[in-house]
Design an enzyme around this catalytic site. Sequence first.
Site, mmCIF file in Angstrom:
data_model
loop_
_atom_site.group_PDB
_atom_site.id
_atom_site.type_symbol
_atom_site.label_atom_id
_atom_site.label_comp_id
_atom_site.label_asym_id
_atom_site.label_seq_id
_atom_site.Cartn_x
_atom_site.Cartn_y
_atom_site.Cartn_z
ATOM 1 N N CYS A 60 -7.650 4.058 -0.838
ATOM 2 C CA CYS A 60 -8.555 5.157 -1.203
ATOM 3 C C CYS A 60 -9.564 4.748 -2.274
ATOM 4 C CB CYS A 60 -7.708 6.301 -1.753
ATOM 5 S SG CYS A 60 -6.880 5.821 -3.280
ATOM 6 N N GLU A 1221 5.517 -10.777 17.673
ATOM 7 C CA GLU A 1221 6.839 -10.592 17.074
ATOM 8 C C GLU A 1221 7.612 -11.872 16.740
ATOM 9 O OE1 GLU A 1221 8.982 -7.637 19.366
ATOM 10 O OE2 GLU A 1221 7.761 -6.119 18.428
HETATM 11 S S1 FES Z 1 -3.853 6.664 -1.223
HETATM 12 FE FE1 FES Z 1 -4.625 6.218 -3.131
HETATM 13 S S2 FES Z 1 -3.606 4.426 -3.686
HETATM 14 FE FE2 FES Z 1 -2.662 4.987 -1.829
#
Ligand code: FES
Length: 1276
Positions: A60, A1221
């Site tokens: 994020c 795998e």
């Molecule tokens: S969603 Fe923000 S650090 Fe994981």
Amino acid sequence: MPILPDMNEEFKDKLTFWVNGKRHVVQNPDPAMTLNEWLRSQRGLTGTKVMCREGGCGCCVVMVTHSDLTNGGACSYSLNSCLCPLCSVDGWSITTVEGLGGQKGGFHPIQRRLADFNGSQCGYCSPGMVVNMYGLLNKKPLPNKQEVENHFDGHICRCTGYRPILDAMKSFAVDADPEKGGCIDIEDLNKHPCPSAGEACNGASANGVNGTSAGPLRCCQRGVTWYRPTSLAELYGLLERHSQDRYKLVCGNTAAGVYKDDGPYSCLIDIKAVPDLCNCQAGPPLVVGSAVSLSAMVDLLRAGSDRSPSYSVLADHLCKVANVSVRNVGTWAGNLMMKHAHSEFPSDVVTIMEAVGAKVTIGFRGESQTISDFLGTAMNGKVIHSLEIPAGKPEDVFRTYKVAPRSQNAHAYVNAGFRMTLDRKSDVMVVAKPCIVFGGINKTMVHAVATEDFLVGKRITDAETLRGALAVLQAELVPDESALQSAQYTKQLAMGLFYKFYLSAVGKESLTEPVRSAADSLVRPVSRGEQHFQTKESEWPLRQPMPKTSSRVQASGEAIYINDMPAMPGEVYAAFVTSTVANCRLGNMDFSQAMEIPGAVAYLTAGDVRGENNYNLPSSPVAEIFSSVEVSYAGQPVALVIADTQFHADAMAKAVQVTYTDMKPPILTIQDAITAESFHPDVMEVVKGDPKGALAAAPHRISGEVSCGSQYHFYMETQVCRCTPTEDGMDVQSATQSMDSVQASVAQVTGMSAHRVHVSVKRVGGGFGGKGPASMLPAAACAVAAQNLNRTVRLSMCLDANMEAMSKRAPYLVKYEVGFDDEGRLLAMVYNLYEDNGYSVHLSFMYLLPMSVENVYYCPNWQLTGQTCKTHTAPTTYTRAPGFIAAHFCMEHIIEHVAKTLNKDPTDIRRINMFEKGQTILSGDVLSDCNITQLWDDLLTSAQIKQRQQEIEVFNKENRWKKRGLSVVPCRYPFFPSLVRFTVFVAIYHTDGSVVITHGGIEMGQGVDTKVMQVAAATLGVPMEMVHTMSTNTLSSPNSADSGGNVTSELNCQGVLECCRRLNERINPIRQEMGGSPKWTELINACHSKGVDLSEKYMEHHPLPTLRPTYNNYGVTCTELELDVLTGEREITRSDILFDCGKSVNPDLDIGQVEGGFVFGLGYWLTEKCVYDKETGMLLTNGTWEYKPPATKDIPADLRVTLLPNSFNPCNVIRSKGVSEPVLLMSCSAMFALRQAIQSAREDSGHGDDFFPLNGPATVETCHEACLVDSSNFTL
Ligand code: FES
Ligand SMILES: Cc1cc2nc3c(=O)[nH]c(=O)nc-3n(C[C@H](O)[C@H](O)[C@H](O)COP(=O)(O)OP(=O)(O)OC[C@H]3O[C@@H](n4cnc5c(N)ncnc54)[C@H](O)[C@@H]3O)c2cc1C
Ligand code: FES
């Protein structure tokens, strides 16, 4: 006189800030809203992803720029938008991944390089990686490689294994090979299209800094008020007014990532804009304001390091706190307050600042006090003002330590800071009371007071002093026991750290040779990698190394995942209510508080399911969507709540009151299940030869047991599904590897026919098996809600619910008896395997054992039995290389046991037992393709194994507390596509000759879309740009199998090949009519005019009735590592992987799978541990704070991958072999390298004779315990 802000008109309620150069004004925002939520839900800027909401994964990350109150200038840095309250961004400029570049305006060099270096597989982590790098380059345009690597300490990528990401990012380093890209010009760095201006701009210069909003702020919504005072007077006024309320001061707000359940608060006071709290003085003593971030503190300490060597020690340690993006906003004061509020918190800041003798000042002109005094001071209504860090004396020895479950971004098991003033002229005498500070021991201990007292006036070069100090320390260390960390380890670790410090205080020159290296911590160099493969340009685009075709849009954040889709009209959001207790019955559920949460829409329980309350397929046991009576495991869904936003739905889920009855102690491990005889009926037995007789007659016999644990998939995109009721039935967008199962499940729970359920999947943000059948549960729940509410419902699971509720890897335990001869040749094997399937057998992997259990070793007499165990955990499911990884490890463990018994080199025992071509495995299949001895001998030579083993032997003899180990492990992985089918469709459009493909495989990072495009382009003879894949669905690819199990890419490639071959059959006659080489577009046009069918469908199917391997993958891996015996920490110094993947369709993608699979396996063996509460059965490792998949510095420092040259798969028309795998299996080479290192440590302590158990995962704690460290062996 305090100002009363509520009445002060100057407190505005409007935020002004800039996103990618565009100005935004938000009136009176909700104080609970995060920047991440606002970007994604209000602005549609979904390039910024979200997963953990804990600051623990990095997906994020955005970059922010604002004025810097510490120096009056501007500062830019990356932060985790998931922890950043929207209210705190007033006046800031924010750059998201969309602001850097994209398809329309051109990709940013960072986006391009990440993609072109093959650093994006599923792509979910990619935007965060890009912006993080952008943040670094903005701060430091010419970083070196080390600085680049250090900057990626907070980002998880579950797919790639990091090597290509790090290579891409290090290509910008000043010391990088210029041919790989080279440094970036500062103008190019910021040359990205500005959405507002439509031309290049730097978000920072365009706005934030110049336009920084000034003045106090007050926003109030839903009973929560956010204040931003801009002076101490305002702050004190607010504190006075609200000291009796539930208030919280907010600086970086990162504590919310650790203590998520603190609160609720009615008043939040943002202190970042109070200039007095940002003031710093270079000193000495260095004075740092309380609103100064940890990163800024590091910079100040480094700048002052010429005035005090302690400052660089502190700076180095602070760089081990959290991760860059957390440190950029998190403050030392916030950290101190976390410890103040939660005495168990193993704060690094408290430990090291107390050890250095720092003093904290509370309030304006308040008295300064030591940190331990501060911890006992009531803080209500008070604010921390500043910290004073003394320079210390030149004769001080000051060291700090931190040992954690993972190398980066992990809280300490134990941290420590030691300071001793020595008079070296008078025989290294301790002249004043030293400082011996520990964190992580128990809730109250800060100083080892008795040891401090003991050492005063002692000569530390005396062995007696060391012995005496250790005895005193031993007595005063009384660690807390916890399910997550044993008290024994805590104590021994603390002793070991003290010993390390002691040795460094004495000085290397006064120490005996074997203990000298003990004083140092492990050193990790900048990582590197090599990749070797063959490719023939004449065959391109088939076999051409190239990144995934979608990798650039993944890196730019334009790739859309389900949760990125804009909301449909009336769409609502759902969250599971999960049980908190296992093995009980459901009592009452009270939804009244949940329904009072703003935005609450509805709740659903078992009674609301209109079809069957069973999400499982008819061939499997019944699995309720919402438990109706029995609660089998903690985390099991009991209801679903629905609200207008995901945030509100998640809040509702927490507010539901659930009671339980009939609670019985849960069974949580295989050992408990065996004791309680808690088994499922599924058993298996295979016998070959006369195992019992051969065992009795064997010259040597051993017996033992070995086990390995569970693993959470840790896909970066959690389970997500969106269901829309339509005129036809139900439209389902699911992040699933298993469309077919989701379709069947949704039909079953809604009571619809399958033909009314349309499932589509564009891409999946990582699956690893966890989104196979397991994704039926969220899809079924979501569909039930959509049906009941008759509106679109989205269910995007939050991390803790996802970890608790969803299925994981099955743990295993094997009890074995083995007979062998004097050479170590296997003669008889009695092998009893126990598989933990959770409360119900959704999938058992025992049936795979006859194909895989022997690995590459021949033994003429076998008895193999398997028993499924019933525990009160979630039913287990596919997880990359399910069952195989455990069976392989257990076999390798047995080989090691044989070697130890005969005192021989395990490498030799492995070699003499290897299968030869033509021998038969337990399933009765003949190994017609066995080339393991060739691979083995090749790798032993190319990786110089013998020479390195000798060097290790010498090293281990010379070093008492540092040990090295090396292990070479072979693997055989059967490819068994039995009953697997994929439906493929290829069409050529007559308008321009472009080619479109849909296939039954799910693109989840492995690159199946790119590979099928390569096959189509090469077979049809068109450039790659002419070919495109569209998202898959149950209409164009009905009845397709789960994607996984190493088969998807290969089978879909074969399907596309067949479609293209058939198309060619129809096209070629027209081609001949047109002279043999017409232009493609004209050819297709002519075909169309003549009525040639330009589309083709094919179902690739392997109709083998029973599980039989069609071929085997072979590989060999060598791993070398170094172990710090005193702490249990280890550093993988080098891994060499030689892998046979046939004739690779795309060597770049295949190497990506090899490396990613290997690192996934390293996580399984070394850091990832699922721990349950013994009483309730709750998963304690349910977030990024406690569960630790590998981070960037957990990968081998030197990783060399070779795809076996001149290989060829005769069983497959594409000639390639599956790749995703098998390599995972060989990651256990790290376990056996550790075994060698630990063995050496045990020998040194007189326990070298036993063959000791080293079960998976061998965490730092496990390794330390296995070394049998005894402080009575600590010498000078
Ligand atoms: S969603 Fe923000 S650090 Fe994981
Ligand atoms: C992913 C992650 C990993 C981490 N790893 C580590 C680690 O390895 N080691 C470690 O030690 N820590 C670690 N932490 C903790 C981290 O250091 C803290 O979250 C951070 O320092 C808190 O600072 P903050 O400004 O964000 O505090 P906030 O979250 O803003 O506030 C935290 C608390 O401090 C109070 N507070 C803040 N400033 C003041 C002040 N001036 N006066 C009075 N009260 C105040 C607040 O009211 C609140 O109660 C980690 C955190 C995260 C999210
Ligand atoms: S590519 Fe990094 S998590 Fe998938």
